[in-house]
Design an enzyme around this catalytic site. Structure first.
Site, PDB file in Angstrom:
ATOM      1  N   GLY A   1      45.847  -1.347   9.232  1.00  0.00           N
ATOM      2  CA  GLY A   1      46.615  -1.903  10.349  1.00  0.00           C
ATOM      3  C   GLY A   1      45.810  -2.967  11.059  1.00  0.00           C
ATOM      4  CD  GLU A   2      41.765  -2.469  13.313  1.00  0.00           C
ATOM      5  OE1 GLU A   2      41.110  -3.519  13.061  1.00  0.00           O
ATOM      6  OE2 GLU A   2      41.218  -1.358  13.426  1.00  0.00           O
TER       7      GLU A   2
END
Length: 345
Positions: free
Chosen positions: A311-312
């Protein structure tokens, strides 16, 4: 949220764009995926001389009431701790954005924590975390709409500052459960088909998470409106990204779709207005189980497959130089005529 005027991408220049790609000093199709990327960028920008300007990745963070159902091996406080890591420059997304000269913005859209005043952190907080959608809707319609409007306003600001390509990341313990529920509801998959390990669940944990999602889907079975679905199962970070994607498309910006959570926001945006897909490049295929199903639902071809599931926005940051390469060959590579090289008969 006000109705957006997203235009279908015009095909008026398609032949001209493809001809320019084909007449570069190479066999037709020899640059593979780079040719497809170049074509899409040119098509969105309606030019044969595309430009990427001020690339930006927005990471949205929020907490989720569904964590009350023990669907994550990590405690909720990890959300705010990771936000601090973003602000201190220590996360993977910081490294990749710095490497590739991408502006990184971090927004608190609904973290269950009171941050000190910090000019680096965008305050888009709607509420300190969603409610537990296993027992009630995660958000009210008004809260969901506010989050979407926050994302849209930020895209308007970035557009005015010259950004024409944007990616999205997220942070929120419990948000793979929310994203899985959204996938099931929008695309018709079962919880068993769609549920993955998230941040590292055991097989027993995955089965428990699928059971929680299945019961929630049954509880909210009657809901069919796309925004109401988002409000019922989503998170403030997902709703903010959804609103941002819709606005970015309206503003003719390119959107780099990242992994599982960010793509759940895109699926919501697609359910609201299917035209958004014309503006999207898909960074990678996540190693999270449901992301493959999302890509199939959207008929999307990912650029990379690196077994990422962080993610991120990390996939979007890593893929950006490849998109830049596609633009550069379009603008700088000689044609057969320019180079005096004989083309095939």
């Amino acid at each position: 949220m006000q109705e957006l005027q997203i235009k279908s991408v015009s095909s008026a220049k398609d032949e001209e764009i493809q001809r320019k790609i084909n007449l570069k000093t190479k066999p037709v199709g020899a640059l593979g995926m780079l040719e497809k990327i170049a074509f899409k960028v040119c098509r969105v920008q309606q030019t044969t001389s595309p430009q990427l300007s001020k690339p930006t990745i927005l990471v949205c963070a929020a907490d989720h009431g569904i964590t009350q159902e023990q669907v994550s091996p990590y405690p909720q406080e990890v959300t705010f701790q990771m936000v601090m890591n973003f602000l201190n420059g220590g996360a993977a997304i910081n490294v990749f954005c710095k490497q590739n000269n991408i502006q990184l913005l971090v927004a608190d859209t609904g973290v269950n924590y009171d941050f000190d005043t910090n000019n680096q952190l965008l305050d888009l907080k709607v509420r300190k975390g969603t409610r537990n959608f296993a027992v009630e809707p995660a958000m009210t319609i008004d809260e969901c709409s506010l989050a979407m409007q926050n994302g849209a306003r930020l895209m308007q600001q970035l557009h005015e500052e010259g950004t024409n390509i944007v990616g999205f990341g997220e942070m929120g313990i419990g948000n793979t459960t929310a994203a899985t529920a959204l996938l099931c509801k929008y695309a018709g998959y079962s919880a068993t088909e769609a549920t993955g390990a998230g941040t590292g669940l055991s097989p027993e944990g995955i089965a428990h998470k699928a059971n929680v999602i299945d019961k929630a889907l049954t509880l909210h079975e009657a809901i069919t409106d796309p925004i109401e679905i988002l409000a019922t199962f989503g998170g403030y970070e997902i709703a903010t990204i959804c609103g941002a994607i819709l606005k970015a498309a309206e503003l003719n910006m390119l959107v780099i779709s990242d992994g599982f959570i960010a793509t759940s926001a895109l699926i919501a945006a697609h359910a609201i207005n299917p035209k958004v897909i014309d503006y999207c490049l898909f960074a990678h295929k996540s190693n999270e189980q449901g992301h493959k199903l999302m890509l199939e639902h959207l008929k999307a071809e990912p650029i990379l497959h690196l077994d990422l599931r962080l993610g991120e926005g990390t996939g979007s940051a890593v893929v950006y130089p490849i998109i830049q390469s596609a633009v550069n060959f379009m603008n700088e590579m000689s044609s057969f005529d320019d180079a005096g090289v004989s083309n095939k008969e």
